[in-house]
Enzyme design. Structure first.
Site, PDB file in Angstrom:
ATOM      1  CG  LEU A 167      50.203 132.254  10.473  1.00  0.00           C
ATOM      2  CD1 LEU A 167      51.101 132.747   9.374  1.00  0.00           C
ATOM      3  CD2 LEU A 167      50.384 133.099  11.718  1.00  0.00           C
ATOM      4  N   GLY A 168      45.773 131.221   9.612  1.00  0.00           N
ATOM      5  CA  GLY A 168      44.470 131.569   9.068  1.00  0.00           C
ATOM      6  C   GLY A 168      43.971 130.469   8.172  1.00  0.00           C
ATOM      7  CD  GLN A 169      40.875 126.133   8.499  1.00  0.00           C
ATOM      8  OE1 GLN A 169      40.406 126.506   9.568  1.00  0.00           O
ATOM      9  NE2 GLN A 169      41.010 124.878   8.205  1.00  0.00           N
ATOM     10  N   GLY A 170      41.264 129.905   4.862  1.00  0.00           N
ATOM     11  CA  GLY A 170      40.377 130.552   3.916  1.00  0.00           C
ATOM     12  C   GLY A 170      39.750 129.515   3.017  1.00  0.00           C
ATOM     13  N   GLY A 171      39.023 130.008   2.016  1.00  0.00           N
ATOM     14  CA  GLY A 171      38.372 129.089   1.107  1.00  0.00           C
ATOM     15  C   GLY A 171      39.377 128.221   0.368  1.00  0.00           C
ATOM     16  CG  ASP A 183      39.973 137.133  -3.520  1.00  0.00           C
ATOM     17  OD1 ASP A 183      38.987 137.874  -3.273  1.00  0.00           O
ATOM     18  OD2 ASP A 183      40.252 136.119  -2.864  1.00  0.00           O
ATOM     19  N   GLY A 220      42.599 127.335   1.431  1.00  0.00           N
ATOM     20  CA  GLY A 220      43.529 126.512   2.168  1.00  0.00           C
ATOM     21  C   GLY A 220      43.866 127.101   3.519  1.00  0.00           C
ATOM     22  CB  THR A 221      45.288 125.718   6.392  1.00  0.00           C
ATOM     23  OG1 THR A 221      44.088 125.004   6.161  1.00  0.00           O
ATOM     24  CG2 THR A 221      45.358 126.120   7.830  1.00  0.00           C
TER      25      THR A 221
END
Ligand SMILES: *[C@@H]1O[C@H](CO)[C@@H](O)[C@H](O)[C@H]1NC(C)=O
Ligand SMILES: *[C@@H]1O[C@H](CO)[C@@H](O)[C@H](O)[C@H]1NC(C)=O
Ligand SMILES: *[C@@H]1O[C@H](CO)[C@@H](O)[C@H](O)[C@H]1NC(C)=O
Length: 750
Positions: free
Chosen positions: A426-430, A545, A432-433
């Protein structure tokens, strides 16, 4: 105050600049050192250039003059303003609109123009533009050449009354649009009318025709009277022009690059080979190796060392780990199963000889059993390493049952995500996934797999898990459980269907239907959720955040705050701060720069930036704005100070009815964006004020001085219950707006 603001700007600018230096081009883009490679905000890569020895040929000549306000402005051809040049072969320009205007109902032609662009190196981008005509007595041509032959396309638009047209719709009533075929160049725009606008001159004296960058143009009935601008943004595809092909032009592209033919138009282009970057049109210099190891995010997992090689990179797992070490399309590094290498050495030959025996007995079950035991051992190890025991103990202490935190098994989650299939990502950020998972009974969940897990952080992680599961607020994404049997812990959340707030603000294709009512609802609910986190839970939680990417929306546009506490998972040491600042720069509390601490008021600041984005539709940091205004917070504050709010508002949300509410929200926002934390309101105050504004919006008659007896009766009840509701909302329940909504429905029915 003035001094601190200056200090802040210096800080911000220097952070921005250093951030940019890491990310932006470090290679030359102009032909020679003395060639100017920028005009205003636009970078000018070769084959484009400003002076004769800097461009390839006259078609790529850029004239860098001043615009009417004295800012440098690049111009190509005779007078076409350039807004962006991409080395991949795109050129953004502002193209003139063709108009044909009549004086009055007598049908006397008043004004007519047929703007054209005749540069053989440029082809109209067929994928990024539409040909549009606007008018109620209108037809229009786009006359061009394709393969050196004349080629025209056309479009017609009529209407009898401005009442018939539909805002945002361009389907032949007052506005028409058609796709652009491939290969059109050297074009002229021509707007015409059937009856000289004699029948419609009252509300539509002109016909208009233009090529517009997709999504940059939204039709509105007010354009029938007059188009607001003389020019519209459009996209050209550029290529080294003429009869040249890759085959008959030797050595045209630089080192480590290759020549190719564009899909749209003729000529050829150059492109850096994979693993290289630079300006491929610079023959001597060419493209340089990319040092992937310095890139962010890192290409190798933290348990591997990265080694840059020419055009590529390798990852080598540290001692005791195995795998290819790569994060993307790789296996990462897993700890080698240390569980008794020696015993395996003994067991394997044994197993083989036994295996031969048992083959006859029809079973390889022993081998499988051994394998399973090894796996179970590994899982137990991870479970302990990830603080599973600690969690179990804590849960006992809190007298919480396993129902509160469901502990999922690794298999369950593997099955739910189809073994972490890429299609489920669904998404990848700083941090994790996130994967979409489907549990038995078709329950859809989001599963977050963190990237790193520092051993010393385990206890905090466990606390976090417990705190998160205590939160029960309808505007906070609910955590359902976790899994500790894998190398990194996995967290399982409820799945939210409608994407992030960031999509809704910044995705042009949906932002137009993103009304003020929805925006105010989201701001109010987010404020409520943050106030709840700050004041009501048994340990105050600072989100740290807050940004639109962390606010999810469900189908009813209810806000769901997500991703808090990840900052506890990832400790804020030096490098982490760098990534935090990178990802979240525009939202970061300015006080953080000298205190190095994030407080409740930091969330208030970030929330202020989010609301500023809701109001303006602009990004928190944008390099499109002048240097001093790159941070939306400062841009917003200075606009309010100079009484220029109307200039920066997202015009799509403004109507006569809501302008006062918008102004009030803008003033609240400005207070949130105060440089000093103590000048900012608390989240609770904000939640109340926003809720109050929402009531006014939903029930404008609440403002009226006179109501009928019936209205008065209806009014007194909900307002009363609402003020209680607001308080209740902070202390757990989530009934506030529910009661109110059902009330409204009743009112509507009545
Ligand atoms: C553009 O403006 C700058 C200062 O604003 C001035 O120095 C320069 O001469 C101008 N250039 C032209 C071509 O007008
Ligand atoms: C210019 O084009 C490049 C490549 O298409 C894009 O990444 C960049 O965001 C654009 N810049 C502006 C200011 O539009
Ligand atoms: C279209 O929107 C404009 C303002 O954006 C408004 O003035 C106009 O009345 C609308 N027209 C229709 C037909 O809805």
């Amino acid at each position: 105050m003035g001094l601190s603001r200056m200090f802040l700007q210096v800080m911000c600018v220097s952070v921005l600049v250093s951030g940019m230096a890491a990310a932006a081009v470090a290679f030359p883009i102009a032909k020679r050192p003395h060639c100017q490679d920028q005009c205003g905000d636009v970078k000018i890569p070769y084959p484009f250039g400003i002076t004769e020895d800097c461009y390839l040929n006259k078609y790529f000549r850029i004239n860098c003059g001043n615009d009417s306000s004295g800012r440098p402005q690049p111009v190509v051809g005779k007078n076409l303003v350039v807004t962006n040049i991409s080395i991949d072969g795109e050129l953004d320009i502002l193209m003139y609109i063709s108009r044909q205007c009549y004086e009055n109902s007598s049908g006397v032609l008043g004004y007519n123009n047929n703007p054209s662009l005749r540069v053989p190196a440029f082809t109209i981008s067929n994928t990024k533009n539409k040909f549009v005509a606007v008018g109620c007595d209108t037809y229009a041509y786009l006359n061009a050449y394709r393969n050196n032959e004349r080629f025209s396309i056309g479009c017609m638009s009529i209407c009898r009354s401005p009442k018939n047209v539909i805002n945002g719709s361009c389907s032949g009533i007052g506005c028409c649009q058609v796709d652009i075929p491939k290969g059109l160049k050297n074009f002229t725009l021509d707007a015409r009318s059937y009856n000289n606008h004699t029948r419609v001159s009252k509300f539509n004296p002109c016909s208009f025709a233009f090529v517009a960058k997709q999504d940059s143009f939204k039709f509105s009935s007010v354009y029938l009277r007059n188009m607001p601008n003389r020019r519209t943004p459009m996209v050209l595809d550029w290529a080294i022009n003429g009869k040249e092909t890759c085959e008959n032009s030797k050595n045209v592209c630089g080192r480590n690059s290759h020549c190719y033919h564009p899909e749209n138009g003729d000529g050829y282009r150059c492109r850096c080979n994979k693993g290289y970057e630079g300006n491929p049109y610079l023959v001597e210099y060419g493209c340089q190796d990319i040092n992937e190891c310095d890139s962010i995010p890192k290409p190798c997992v933290t348990t591997a060392t990265c080694n840059n090689i020419d055009g590529n990179f390798t990852c080598t797992c540290l001692d005791g780990y195995e795998g290819d070490g790569k994060i993307i399309n790789g296996t990462g590094c897993r700890p080698k199963a240390s569980a008794g290498r020696s015993s395996i050495h003994i067991i394997i030959p044994l197993a083989i000889s036994i295996g031969i025996l048992v083959l006859f007995m029809g079973g390889s079950s022993i081998y499988c059993g051994l394998k399973r035991r090894k796996l179970i051992k590994l899982k137990e190890k991870f479970f302990q390493q990830n603080g599973g025991l600690l969690l179990q103990q804590k849960l006992l202490n809190y007298r919480a049952s396993m129902e509160v935190v469901k502990i999922f098994s690794a298999e369950e989650l593997e099955k739910a995500t189809n073994n972490y299939d890429e299609s489920r990502m669904l998404g990848q950020g700083g941090y994790g996934t996130v994967y979409q998972g489907v549990l038995p009974e078709n329950k859809v969940v989001a599963i977050k797999k963190s990237k790193v897990c520092d051993q010393s952080q385990i206890e905090q992680f466990i606390n976090e898990v417990i705190v998160l599961t205590q939160i029960n607020h309808r505007n906070v994404v609910k955590m359902l459980g976790c899994c500790l049997e894998t190398e990194v812990p996995l967290l399982v959340y409820e799945f939210i269907t409608n994407g992030t707030l960031s999509n809704h603000i910044h995705d042009k294709s949906i932002s137009s239907s993103f009304s003020w009512e929805k925006r105010l609802k989201i701001a109010t609910e987010t404020a409520g959720a943050l106030a709840y986190l700050h004041s009501s839970t048994f340990v105050p939680i600072i989100h740290r955040d807050v940004k639109p990417a962390n606010i999810l929306l469900d189908d009813n546009y209810s806000a769901k705050v997500a991703d808090f506490g990840t900052s506890i998972l990832v400790p804020l040491d030096q490098t982490e701060v760098a990534t935090l600042v990178k990802g979240t720069f525009g939202y970061l509390d300015p006080e953080y720069f000298y205190s190095n601490r994030l407080t409740e008021k930091s969330d208030v600041y970030s929330f202020g930036v989010v609301v500023a984005e809701l109001l303006t539709g602009m990004k928190a940091v944008s390099f499109d704005r002048p240097e001093m205004d790159r941070s939306l917070a400062m841009y917003f504050n200075s606009a309010i100070d100079d009484d220029r709010l109307h200039q920066i508002l997202d015009y799509q949300i403004v109507s006569g009815d809501n302008i006062n509410a918008i102004k009030e929200v803008a003033n609240l926002t400005k207070r949130c964006l105060s440089v000093r934390g103590e000048d900012r309101p608390t989240m609770k105050e904000l939640a109340m004020e926003l809720e109050g504004l929402r009531i006014m919006e939903k029930h404008p008659w609440a403002k009226a001085d006179l109501y009928t007896e019936e209205n008065e009766y209806l009014l007194s009840e909900p307002i009363h219950s609402l003020s209680i509701g607001v308080d209740v909302d902070y202390s757990f329940s989530s009934s506030t707006t529910f009661g109110f909504d059902s009330m409204r429905n009743q009112l509507v029915v009545n």
